[in-house]
Design an enzyme around this catalytic site. Structure first.
Site, PDB file in Angstrom:
ATOM      1  N   ARG A 137       0.821  -1.211   0.000  1.00  0.00           N
ATOM      2  CA  ARG A 137       0.000   0.000   0.000  1.00  0.00           C
ATOM      3  C   ARG A 137       0.852   1.255   0.000  1.00  0.00           C
ATOM      4  O   ARG A 137       0.543   2.227  -0.684  1.00  0.00           O
ATOM      5  CB  ARG A 137      -0.905  -0.024   1.239  1.00  0.00           C
ATOM      6  CG  ARG A 137      -1.587   1.281   1.530  1.00  0.00           C
ATOM      7  CD  ARG A 137      -2.900   1.080   2.230  1.00  0.00           C
ATOM      8  NE  ARG A 137      -3.746   0.131   1.516  1.00  0.00           N
ATOM      9  CZ  ARG A 137      -4.602  -0.689   2.095  1.00  0.00           C
ATOM     10  NH1 ARG A 137      -4.724  -0.719   3.406  1.00  0.00           N
ATOM     11  NH2 ARG A 137      -5.340  -1.494   1.374  1.00  0.00           N
ATOM     12  N   TYR A 138       1.895   1.263   0.798  1.00  0.00           N
ATOM     13  CA  TYR A 138       2.769   2.435   0.896  1.00  0.00           C
ATOM     14  C   TYR A 138       3.985   2.217  -0.005  1.00  0.00           C
ATOM     15  O   TYR A 138       4.368   1.079  -0.270  1.00  0.00           O
ATOM     16  CB  TYR A 138       3.225   2.611   2.346  1.00  0.00           C
ATOM     17  CG  TYR A 138       2.090   2.807   3.331  1.00  0.00           C
ATOM     18  CD1 TYR A 138       1.434   4.024   3.424  1.00  0.00           C
ATOM     19  CD2 TYR A 138       1.684   1.769   4.161  1.00  0.00           C
ATOM     20  CE1 TYR A 138       0.404   4.205   4.333  1.00  0.00           C
ATOM     21  CE2 TYR A 138       0.652   1.932   5.075  1.00  0.00           C
ATOM     22  CZ  TYR A 138       0.013   3.157   5.162  1.00  0.00           C
ATOM     23  OH  TYR A 138      -0.996   3.327   6.070  1.00  0.00           O
ATOM     24  N   ARG A 141       7.168   0.115   1.875  1.00  0.00           N
ATOM     25  CA  ARG A 141       7.023  -0.987   2.813  1.00  0.00           C
ATOM     26  C   ARG A 141       5.835  -1.877   2.452  1.00  0.00           C
ATOM     27  O   ARG A 141       4.872  -1.424   1.840  1.00  0.00           O
ATOM     28  CB  ARG A 141       6.896  -0.486   4.247  1.00  0.00           C
ATOM     29  CG  ARG A 141       5.797   0.527   4.488  1.00  0.00           C
ATOM     30  CD  ARG A 141       6.207   1.409   5.676  1.00  0.00           C
ATOM     31  NE  ARG A 141       5.126   2.259   6.161  1.00  0.00           N
ATOM     32  CZ  ARG A 141       4.818   3.427   5.600  1.00  0.00           C
ATOM     33  NH1 ARG A 141       5.433   3.857   4.523  1.00  0.00           N
ATOM     34  NH2 ARG A 141       3.842   4.161   6.112  1.00  0.00           N
ATOM     35  N   CYS A 150      -3.978 -17.814  14.789  1.00  0.00           N
ATOM     36  CA  CYS A 150      -3.592 -17.016  15.951  1.00  0.00           C
ATOM     37  C   CYS A 150      -3.668 -17.908  17.179  1.00  0.00           C
ATOM     38  O   CYS A 150      -4.334 -18.948  17.157  1.00  0.00           O
ATOM     39  CB  CYS A 150      -4.556 -15.847  16.153  1.00  0.00           C
ATOM     40  SG  CYS A 150      -4.347 -14.533  14.946  1.00  0.00           S
ATOM     41  N   CYS A 154      -9.423 -12.909  18.403  1.00  0.00           N
ATOM     42  CA  CYS A 154     -10.045 -11.717  18.985  1.00  0.00           C
ATOM     43  C   CYS A 154     -11.358 -11.467  18.267  1.00  0.00           C
ATOM     44  O   CYS A 154     -11.420 -11.495  17.038  1.00  0.00           O
ATOM     45  CB  CYS A 154      -9.143 -10.499  18.794  1.00  0.00           C
ATOM     46  SG  CYS A 154      -7.526 -10.701  19.510  1.00  0.00           S
ATOM     47  N   CYS A 157     -11.487  -8.853  15.403  1.00  0.00           N
ATOM     48  CA  CYS A 157     -10.463  -9.021  14.359  1.00  0.00           C
ATOM     49  C   CYS A 157     -10.840  -8.340  13.039  1.00  0.00           C
ATOM     50  O   CYS A 157     -11.927  -8.510  12.518  1.00  0.00           O
ATOM     51  CB  CYS A 157     -10.227 -10.503  14.098  1.00  0.00           C
ATOM     52  SG  CYS A 157      -8.928 -10.793  12.876  1.00  0.00           S
ATOM     53  N   ARG A 159      -9.092  -8.881  10.267  1.00  0.00           N
ATOM     54  CA  ARG A 159      -8.855  -9.847   9.173  1.00  0.00           C
ATOM     55  C   ARG A 159      -9.641 -11.123   9.374  1.00  0.00           C
ATOM     56  O   ARG A 159      -9.202 -12.204   9.000  1.00  0.00           O
ATOM     57  CB  ARG A 159      -7.355 -10.156   9.049  1.00  0.00           C
ATOM     58  CG  ARG A 159      -6.561  -8.950   8.656  1.00  0.00           C
ATOM     59  CD  ARG A 159      -5.288  -9.241   7.901  1.00  0.00           C
ATOM     60  NE  ARG A 159      -4.621  -7.970   7.721  1.00  0.00           N
ATOM     61  CZ  ARG A 159      -3.655  -7.518   8.525  1.00  0.00           C
ATOM     62  NH1 ARG A 159      -3.177  -8.282   9.489  1.00  0.00           N
ATOM     63  NH2 ARG A 159      -3.145  -6.320   8.337  1.00  0.00           N
ATOM     64  N   ASP A 320     -11.981  -0.773  12.854  1.00  0.00           N
ATOM     65  CA  ASP A 320     -12.358  -0.788  11.440  1.00  0.00           C
ATOM     66  C   ASP A 320     -13.809  -1.253  11.255  1.00  0.00           C
ATOM     67  O   ASP A 320     -14.287  -2.099  12.007  1.00  0.00           O
ATOM     68  CB  ASP A 320     -11.455  -1.762  10.667  1.00  0.00           C
ATOM     69  CG  ASP A 320     -10.044  -1.223  10.487  1.00  0.00           C
ATOM     70  OD1 ASP A 320      -9.881  -0.004  10.390  1.00  0.00           O
ATOM     71  OD2 ASP A 320      -9.108  -2.056  10.441  1.00  0.00           O
ATOM     72  N   ASP A 357      -7.915   3.808   9.644  1.00  0.00           N
ATOM     73  CA  ASP A 357      -7.467   3.212   8.395  1.00  0.00           C
ATOM     74  C   ASP A 357      -8.532   3.568   7.357  1.00  0.00           C
ATOM     75  O   ASP A 357      -9.687   3.152   7.494  1.00  0.00           O
ATOM     76  CB  ASP A 357      -7.298   1.693   8.549  1.00  0.00           C
ATOM     77  CG  ASP A 357      -6.074   1.186   7.801  1.00  0.00           C
ATOM     78  OD1 ASP A 357      -5.880   1.631   6.644  1.00  0.00           O
ATOM     79  OD2 ASP A 357      -5.325   0.363   8.350  1.00  0.00           O
ATOM     80  N   LYS A 364      -3.351   4.429   6.934  1.00  0.00           N
ATOM     81  CA  LYS A 364      -3.561   4.992   8.265  1.00  0.00           C
ATOM     82  C   LYS A 364      -3.549   6.518   8.208  1.00  0.00           C
ATOM     83  O   LYS A 364      -2.581   7.103   7.739  1.00  0.00           O
ATOM     84  CB  LYS A 364      -2.455   4.503   9.205  1.00  0.00           C
ATOM     85  CG  LYS A 364      -2.462   2.998   9.382  1.00  0.00           C
ATOM     86  CD  LYS A 364      -1.264   2.546  10.193  1.00  0.00           C
ATOM     87  CE  LYS A 364      -1.213   1.043  10.318  1.00  0.00           C
ATOM     88  NZ  LYS A 364      -0.835   0.373   9.054  1.00  0.00           N
TER      89      LYS A 364
HETATM   90  C1  LIG Z   1      -0.127  -0.627   8.868  1.00  0.00           C
HETATM   91  C2  LIG Z   1       0.386  -1.030   7.583  1.00  0.00           C
HETATM   92  C3  LIG Z   1       1.744  -0.858   7.266  1.00  0.00           C
HETATM   93  C4  LIG Z   1       2.737  -0.249   8.234  1.00  0.00           C
HETATM   94  O1  LIG Z   1       2.431   1.083   8.492  1.00  0.00           O
HETATM   95  P1  LIG Z   1       3.327   1.969   9.481  1.00  0.00           P
HETATM   96  O2  LIG Z   1       2.581   3.248   9.640  1.00  0.00           O
HETATM   97  O3  LIG Z   1       4.660   2.145   8.798  1.00  0.00           O
HETATM   98  O4  LIG Z   1       3.473   1.200  10.756  1.00  0.00           O
HETATM   99  C5  LIG Z   1       2.168  -1.258   6.027  1.00  0.00           C
HETATM  100  N1  LIG Z   1       1.311  -1.761   5.113  1.00  0.00           N
HETATM  101  C6  LIG Z   1       0.005  -1.929   5.379  1.00  0.00           C
HETATM  102  C7  LIG Z   1      -0.888  -2.481   4.336  1.00  0.00           C
HETATM  103  C8  LIG Z   1      -0.498  -1.574   6.630  1.00  0.00           C
HETATM  104  O5  LIG Z   1      -1.802  -1.732   6.896  1.00  0.00           O
END
Ligand SMILES: *Cc1c(COP(=O)(O)O)cnc(C)c1O
Length: 394
Positions: A137-138, A141, A150, A154, A157, A159, A320, A357, A364
């Site tokens: 997504r980002y 990362r 798990c 929870c 959850c 997911r 969520d 989110d 986020k």
């Molecule tokens: C939460 C999340 C991350 C990590 O986000 P940070 O703000 O760097 O902790 C990376 N990818 C996805 C899809 C996420 O939901």
């Protein structure tokens, strides 16, 4: 602007009440179901997993079920699995249906009500998945979903569409992450890999190590982190072996899902100490849950106790809009008010970021009190945590 100030200043003046005294958690040998368990078995994480509470009948031996729980348990089969570790079960208050640990673990009938705006995959993770088990997504990362199991399921959850014991046959196939690894290899921008799930610490040490090794072997991956709830739901899983293995792949960071101060037990502290002593920085992620941690004094106690066990509060998530979680969700104003009561009132290290989110895949988004009252050329009018006004000239 003045209006805003008055509301927030008023909010902060509200007296922070003292926490209600909750029943002390029992030693497991005081619980009839577990009184004959050998301490070596109790400390064995495989024993804990094998003896998880999976049925209504087992649960009824530990707590007096309410009609809402009975109905929830009847329907739970086929939906999000029921699993409660014996360790967690001993922390549940058997007399109190509102016990925060009980509500996170025991299904109730409202879990099967689908409310407006609720979705199966609210964060649209499946859409942003370039390879199986991977969410990108980002820019720099990725999120790798290492397992769908798990230690405990929870009830809130996010997911739940993926997670549970529906025993997907391919769970253990060694090649299941090949495409994800190839994708990370081919994308030099990816410098941070977050291993989550399910709970990656439910994998055996060898399985986890083989995955970590493959990711570490990619030269542009600078940093690896693990998202887990195991130190809270199954602290016995944090063994010398595990910690020694993880230490080899430093830097590894860890985000642990904590929701309530009652979760911070002596046993949990031992697990967190082992991780910290191995050089793994620990953060916490909490989900804002109605009736569980939606009062400022509860959240303040949680974040302050986390610092004492060397866990840095990282995020508070707005719950969520996932199907069947309406009974856990609070208004956003509740979260903002909690942030108002933390910032300035306690150590900065204890203050996490409250995020929503963005439904549909926005990622986020931080939300919180507004401290900028007005902004003009070369001039900011600000208020502090007490509501006093200050002008900053550029
Ligand atoms: C939460 C999340 C991350 C990590 O986000 P940070 O703000 O760097 O902790 C990376 N990818 C996805 C899809 C996420 O939901």
């Amino acid at each position: 602007m003045n209006n805003l100030l008055t509301v927030e200043a008023k909010a902060q003046q509200e007296v922070i009440a003292q926490p209600r005294q909750t029943r002390k958690s029992l030693d497991y040998q005081q619980i009839s179901l577990y009184k004959d368990v050998n301490p070596l078995d109790w400390e064995d994480w495989h024993w804990q997993i094998k003896h998880r509470i999976r049925t209504r009948e087992e649960l009824a031996q530990i707590i007096k079920l309410t009609p809402e729980e009975e109905a929830g348990l009847k329907k739970a089969s086929g939906m999000l699995s029921l699993a409660i570790t014996p360790y967690w079960a001993t922390l549940i208050d058997p007399e109190d249906p509102n016990c925060p640990l009980r509500r996170q673990a025991v299904p109730v009938n409202t879990e099967f009500v689908v409310s407006p705006h609720e979705m199966v995959d609210p964060c649209a993770e499946d859409r942003d998945s370039p390879a199986p088990h991977l969410v990108h997504r980002y820019p720099d990362r990725v999120l790798l979903l290492a397992t769908d199991h798990c230690a405990m399921y929870c009830r809130h959850c996010t997911r739940r569409r993926l997670v549970g014991e529906h025993a997907s046959e391919e769970t253990d196939s060694p090649g299941r992450f090949d495409a994800a690894i190839e994708y990370i290899k081919a994308n030099r921008k990816i410098r941070d890999v977050l291993i989550s799930g399910g709970d990656p610490l439910t994998l055996e040490d060898e399985q986890l190590e083989s995955l970590i090794q493959k990711i570490r072997a990619i030269s542009h991956v600078e940093f690896l982190r693990i998202g887990t709830r195991v130190p809270v739901t199954l602290p016995q899983r944090i063994t010398e072996n595990l910690v020694t293995m993880l230490k080899k792949y430093s830097p590894i960071w860890m985000s642990i899902h904590f929701n309530h101060p009652k979760e911070i037990t002596k046993r949990c502290k031992i697990a967190c100490d082992m991780l910290s002593d191995a050089g793994i920085p620990l953060g916490s992620q909490s989900v804002l849950l109605k009736g569980i941690n939606d009062r400022p004094y509860v959240m303040r106690k949680l974040v302050q106790e986390l610092l004492q066990i060397r866990v840095r509060p990282y995020y508070i998530y707005q719950c969520d809009p996932v199907k069947g979680t309406q009974h856990f969700r609070t208004p956003v104003a509740v979260g903002i008010n909690i942030m108002e009561k933390l910032r300035g009132h306690t150590s900065g290290y204890a203050v996490p970021t409250y995020v929503i989110d963005g439904p549909g895949g926005g990622g986020k988004i931080p939300v919180g009190p507004n401290y900028i009252l007005s902004q003009a050329k070369g001039k900011y009018v600000l208020r502090n945590y007490k509501g006093k006004i200050y002008t900053y000239l550029e």
